[in-house]
Design a protein around this motif. Structure first.
Motif, PDB file in Angstrom:
ATOM      1  N   GLU A 106      18.436 -12.385 -32.363  1.00 47.04           N
ATOM      2  CA  GLU A 106      18.974 -12.300 -31.000  1.00 47.04           C
ATOM      3  C   GLU A 106      19.950 -11.130 -30.890  1.00 47.04           C
ATOM      4  O   GLU A 106      21.056 -11.273 -30.344  1.00 47.04           O
TER       5      GLU A 106
ATOM      6  N   THR B  70      21.740 -10.171 -27.637  1.00 43.52           N
ATOM      7  CA  THR B  70      22.881 -11.038 -27.328  1.00 43.52           C
ATOM      8  C   THR B  70      24.075 -10.686 -28.196  1.00 43.52           C
ATOM      9  O   THR B  70      25.223 -10.662 -27.729  1.00 43.52           O
TER      10      THR B  70
ATOM     11  N   ASP C  19      22.385 -21.144 -23.850  1.00 41.05           N
ATOM     12  CA  ASP C  19      20.982 -21.151 -24.305  1.00 41.05           C
ATOM     13  C   ASP C  19      20.587 -22.605 -24.498  1.00 41.05           C
ATOM     14  O   ASP C  19      20.828 -23.195 -25.552  1.00 41.05           O
TER      15      ASP C  19
ATOM     16  N   GLY D 284      20.217 -17.656 -21.254  1.00 46.06           N
ATOM     17  CA  GLY D 284      18.816 -17.587 -21.644  1.00 46.06           C
ATOM     18  C   GLY D 284      17.985 -18.382 -20.651  1.00 46.06           C
ATOM     19  O   GLY D 284      18.248 -19.564 -20.431  1.00 46.06           O
TER      20      GLY D 284
ATOM     21  N   GLU E 276      17.304 -13.213 -21.944  1.00 46.24           N
ATOM     22  CA  GLU E 276      18.680 -13.533 -21.572  1.00 46.24           C
ATOM     23  C   GLU E 276      19.128 -12.612 -20.442  1.00 46.24           C
ATOM     24  O   GLU E 276      18.785 -11.425 -20.424  1.00 46.24           O
TER      25      GLU E 276
END
Length: 286
Positions: free
Chosen positions: A66, A69, A210, A236, A276
């Motif tokens: 990720e 992020t 998320d 997300g 996201e």
């Protein structure tokens, strides 16, 4: 450096595929790994440019996790901040956030999955970040208090299954993506961000969400947080979890507009993808 076994897993895997000996290589790796890393044993692994102590199956997820992020967190999280990780899973983003806020900051990590929470607690403790991380074992939703149905996707019938895909929005959000998984329904404590921040007397500067389809519910339970505290938010979006992804987009845009937030890169009529999105308070835009 990485533990030598994790290094071999990452670097020699492509060689095994090229030589078409993946099954043999995997059996050999598992035989050695099961002996080197018995249950709950941690290894050292590099993820997103930082070296962590992690459970073996988390270390095996790869060096980049990720990372978009992570890059966002590195831009917006500053030392001393209070930040919230909603849907903390096994703690990879929690560890990053805890490093960024430093000893004077605070991370609140919210996670309802029993297996994920076990990993999360172990990862936070093993990386010496327990002084700045508070773990809330609950599901985040639009309402505060009581319990809520929680659906766990599992391949072995175990409620302590570890990973993503667990949700409060129903079994269909899991089986639509992984139809072979068994889904078990259980009950977990429920919190809202408004209720939690009020009880803990905290003002978050950054919130990461998320939650596998419950993102609109979480935002509806954060009206006071968004209106008064104006945190930077990253959400997300999971379009497969909604009966109508376009209706969910309309809900999101209506809610963010009411709260004076903008969704970066999204306009009415667009479709939201499985990625996201950044929610930015309007007054912070140039």
């Amino acid at each position: 450096m990485d533990d030598v076994l994790i290094w071999c897993y990452r670097k020699l895997g492509p060689v095994a595929r090229m030589l078409r000996i993946q099954r043999l290589a995997r059996r050999m790796y598992e035989w050695v790994a099961d002996r080197r890393y018995p249950s709950r044993t941690l290894c050292t692994a590099l993820q997103n440019g930082r070296r962590w102590k992690l459970r073996r199956d988390v270390a095996e997820r790869g060096e980049m996790q990720e990372f978009e992020t992570v890059e966002w967190l590195r831009r917006v999280v500053k030392p001393g901040m209070t930040v919230i990780d909603v849907g903390a899973n096994v703690g990879q983003m929690t560890l990053e956030m805890a490093t960024l806020v430093g000893p004077s900051g605070r991370v609140v990590a919210i996670e309802p999955g029993a297996g994920n929470v076990e990993y999360l607690r172990q990862h936070v403790g093993a990386n010496n970040l327990g002084d700045r991380v508070t773990i809330i074992e609950a599901a985040c939703s639009s309402e505060d208090g009581g319990e809520i149905a929680f659906f766990v996707g599992t391949s072995n019938g175990d409620l302590s299954s570890v990973g993503s895909g667990h949700t409060i929005v129903g079994a269909g959000a899991i089986t639509s993506q992984t139809p072979n998984l068994q889904v078990i329904e259980t009950r977990v404590p429920r919190v809202s961000l408004d209720g939690l921040c009020r009880r803990m007397d905290i003002t978050p500067a950054v919130v990461k969400i998320d939650v596998e389809g419950a993102e609109i519910l979480v935002l509806k339970g954060a009206v006071d947080v968004l209106r008064r505290m104006r945190p930077q938010v990253r959400v997300g979006f999971h379009p497969f979890a909604f009966e109508s992804a376009s209706a969910a987009l309309a809900d999101l845009l209506s809610l963010t507009d009411e709260m004076r937030y903008s969704v970066d890169g999204v306009r009415p009529g667009d479709s939201l993808d499985l990625v996201e999105y950044n929610l930015v308070p309007n007054e912070t835009r140039g």
